[in-house]
Structure formats: C-alpha cells, structure tokens
Write a protein that holds these residues in place. Structure first.
Motif, PDB file in Angstrom:
ATOM      1  N   LEU A  17     145.526  35.772 -35.523  1.00  0.00           N
ATOM      2  CA  LEU A  17     144.070  35.927 -35.628  1.00  0.00           C
ATOM      3  C   LEU A  17     143.298  34.622 -35.694  1.00  0.00           C
ATOM      4  O   LEU A  17     142.096  34.600 -35.454  1.00  0.00           O
ATOM      5  N   GLU A  18     143.993  33.500 -36.026  1.00  0.00           N
ATOM      6  CA  GLU A  18     143.207  32.339 -36.446  1.00  0.00           C
ATOM      7  C   GLU A  18     142.626  31.507 -35.306  1.00  0.00           C
ATOM      8  O   GLU A  18     141.722  30.733 -35.542  1.00  0.00           O
ATOM      9  N   GLY A  19     143.131  31.621 -34.089  1.00  0.00           N
ATOM     10  CA  GLY A  19     142.589  30.777 -33.018  1.00  0.00           C
ATOM     11  C   GLY A  19     141.098  31.009 -32.848  1.00  0.00           C
ATOM     12  O   GLY A  19     140.608  32.114 -33.079  1.00  0.00           O
ATOM     13  N   LYS A  20     140.386  29.942 -32.500  1.00  0.00           N
ATOM     14  CA  LYS A  20     138.944  30.101 -32.282  1.00  0.00           C
ATOM     15  C   LYS A  20     138.703  31.217 -31.278  1.00  0.00           C
ATOM     16  O   LYS A  20     139.394  31.326 -30.288  1.00  0.00           O
ATOM     17  N   TRP A  21     137.785  32.085 -31.522  1.00  0.00           N
ATOM     18  CA  TRP A  21     137.316  33.194 -30.683  1.00  0.00           C
ATOM     19  C   TRP A  21     138.025  34.514 -30.940  1.00  0.00           C
ATOM     20  O   TRP A  21     137.461  35.576 -30.683  1.00  0.00           O
ATOM     21  N   THR A  22     139.265  34.498 -31.405  1.00  0.00           N
ATOM     22  CA  THR A  22     140.031  35.751 -31.460  1.00  0.00           C
ATOM     23  C   THR A  22     139.348  36.791 -32.343  1.00  0.00           C
ATOM     24  O   THR A  22     139.204  37.952 -31.952  1.00  0.00           O
ATOM     25  N   LEU A  23     138.903  36.395 -33.528  1.00  0.00           N
ATOM     26  CA  LEU A  23     138.240  37.359 -34.416  1.00  0.00           C
ATOM     27  C   LEU A  23     136.927  37.861 -33.811  1.00  0.00           C
ATOM     28  O   LEU A  23     136.577  39.030 -33.957  1.00  0.00           O
ATOM     29  N   LEU A  24     136.216  36.957 -33.103  1.00  0.00           N
ATOM     30  CA  LEU A  24     134.952  37.380 -32.480  1.00  0.00           C
ATOM     31  C   LEU A  24     135.211  38.360 -31.328  1.00  0.00           C
ATOM     32  O   LEU A  24     134.457  39.312 -31.123  1.00  0.00           O
ATOM     33  N   MET A  94     135.993  41.953 -44.510  1.00  0.00           N
ATOM     34  CA  MET A  94     135.084  40.823 -44.233  1.00  0.00           C
ATOM     35  C   MET A  94     133.637  41.249 -44.438  1.00  0.00           C
ATOM     36  O   MET A  94     132.836  40.503 -44.980  1.00  0.00           O
TER      37      MET A  94
ATOM     38  N   ILE B  14     133.227  35.475 -39.963  1.00  0.00           N
ATOM     39  CA  ILE B  14     134.222  35.160 -38.930  1.00  0.00           C
ATOM     40  C   ILE B  14     134.119  33.691 -38.551  1.00  0.00           C
ATOM     41  O   ILE B  14     135.124  32.993 -38.431  1.00  0.00           O
ATOM     42  N   GLU B  15     132.891  33.217 -38.394  1.00  0.00           N
ATOM     43  CA  GLU B  15     132.725  31.818 -37.986  1.00  0.00           C
ATOM     44  C   GLU B  15     133.250  30.859 -39.052  1.00  0.00           C
ATOM     45  O   GLU B  15     133.737  29.779 -38.739  1.00  0.00           O
ATOM     46  N   LEU B  17     135.851  31.624 -41.041  1.00  0.00           N
ATOM     47  CA  LEU B  17     137.311  31.783 -41.172  1.00  0.00           C
ATOM     48  C   LEU B  17     138.086  31.465 -39.902  1.00  0.00           C
ATOM     49  O   LEU B  17     139.292  31.234 -39.963  1.00  0.00           O
ATOM     50  N   GLU B  18     137.409  31.461 -38.734  1.00  0.00           N
ATOM     51  CA  GLU B  18     138.191  31.506 -37.505  1.00  0.00           C
ATOM     52  C   GLU B  18     138.793  30.179 -37.053  1.00  0.00           C
ATOM     53  O   GLU B  18     139.685  30.179 -36.230  1.00  0.00           O
TER      54      GLU B  18
END
Lengths: 115, 115
Positions: A17-24, A94, B14-15, B17-18
């Motif tokens: 989940l942690e890579g930039k963009w994945t959660l978004l 969240m 998200i921003e 945590l990501e």
C-alpha cells in the motif's frame, strides 16, 4: 504495540500500500471509478506510466481485475476483487481518524493563541 | 463507496501516510522503537536524510514528538502523540486484512493446480 507476537504480519500489506499513489488509486476504485482515463483525470498529475505500474502491481496482488472491452473505442476497466474490497476497513479507519477531533492539537493551538 | 457524501474526507490522511516509508516508520513506532538509530536499523536501507524528512513531516502533522536528551552521547527520541496513537485502528485493519484467508485467490490456485 501492533502485535508483539508477530510484528511482521502487516509488513507485506504496508509494502503493497505504501508506494506513492496506491492508496489514492484504491480510494478512487472504492468511489466507483473504473476506467483508466477516469483514474488518470482524478489523480492528475499522475503519469500514465506510473498509473499503469501501480494498477499492474495491484493486479499482480489480486487486488484489482483488468477487463478489456473490445468496443469502439476499445477501453479497459479496473475493478476491485473480493480481496481488494476487503481493504475497505482500512479506509474506514482512515476516515474515522480524519473525522476525530484532536483535543491535543486544539489545546496546543489555544495555548499558543493565549500566549 | 467510501463516503458518497464526502469522498475527500480521507484524502489528506492518505497524502500524509502514502509516501514511501511513512507507514513502516509508524509500524516501528507502534512496535516500541524510539531512537533514530533503532528506526534506521529497522528500516535498512532507508537513508538518514529520508528518515529525517519523514519524521519531520510526521512531527509537523502532530503525529510524533521529538525529544532531545542532552546526555552523553546526546540522543533524540521519537514518540507517537495522542493523535498519532489514534492511527492504531488503521494498522489493526491492515493486520486483519493480512490475516484473513482469501478464498478467491485460494480457489483460483486450486483450480490452476487441478487443471
């Protein structure tokens, strides 16, 4: 403590989940977006390559499915799998966190304002 | 749907945590690590600059506090604030997800094995 007996249970989830963009991207899929173009517009200024890479990673991890519709114009849709939909409680947690008042920060701000 | 009335409630969370490493740093803080060197060892091969940047971002967002102990040798400790500790349900949800059996993937694997 997260889990003293097994602190590493969640590490693979975090790494997913942690890579930039994945959660978004997941937020958008939970919000009902499906098409590559829709995701790209929502996530502006994400590059098409990054969006493709992130979606591929999610597909490899059985979080999303990718379906090609051979209509004219041809288009591709992404959808959360059952495994992907089971991530929902993480997003719910969240949201709950975001909606909680934060008495400590508020008190600190008040103290600063009164100083 | 995450929250049809207000889909953007969670975007700032998200921003926060990501970024790469942030969730792993929080995992370590929840697991009781405090010192910069402990975090750096646990998160190898993170660079000291990246670790400093991530911790500073968490500090600016009132998620961690930073305390300098003027002993010899001088050292710095990081600790979750109340606001930071309230992130715990997000990690609990991740752990629950990681621990769930995944019937769909498992069934797919079984079908592949039987094919």
């Amino acid at each position: 403590m997260i889990d003293p007996k097994c602190p590493d249970t969640i590490t693979p989830v975090i790494e997913l989940l942690e890579g930039k963009w994945t959660l978004l991207i997941l937020r958008d899929l939970f919000n009902g977006l499906h098409r590559f173009g829709e995701l790209r517009r929502s996530l502006h200024p994400i590059s098409p390559k990054t969006l493709t890479d992130r979606l591929r990673l999610l597909e490899e991890n059985h979080i999303v499915t990718r379906t090609i519709f051979s209509e004219v114009p041809l288009h591709v849709e992404y959808e959360l799998t059952d495994k992907g939909r089971r991530l929902q409680p993480i997003f719910a947690a969240m949201r709950e966190w975001a909606e909680q008042p934060c008495p400590t920060a508020h008190t600190a701000e008040l103290q600063e304002a009164q100083a």
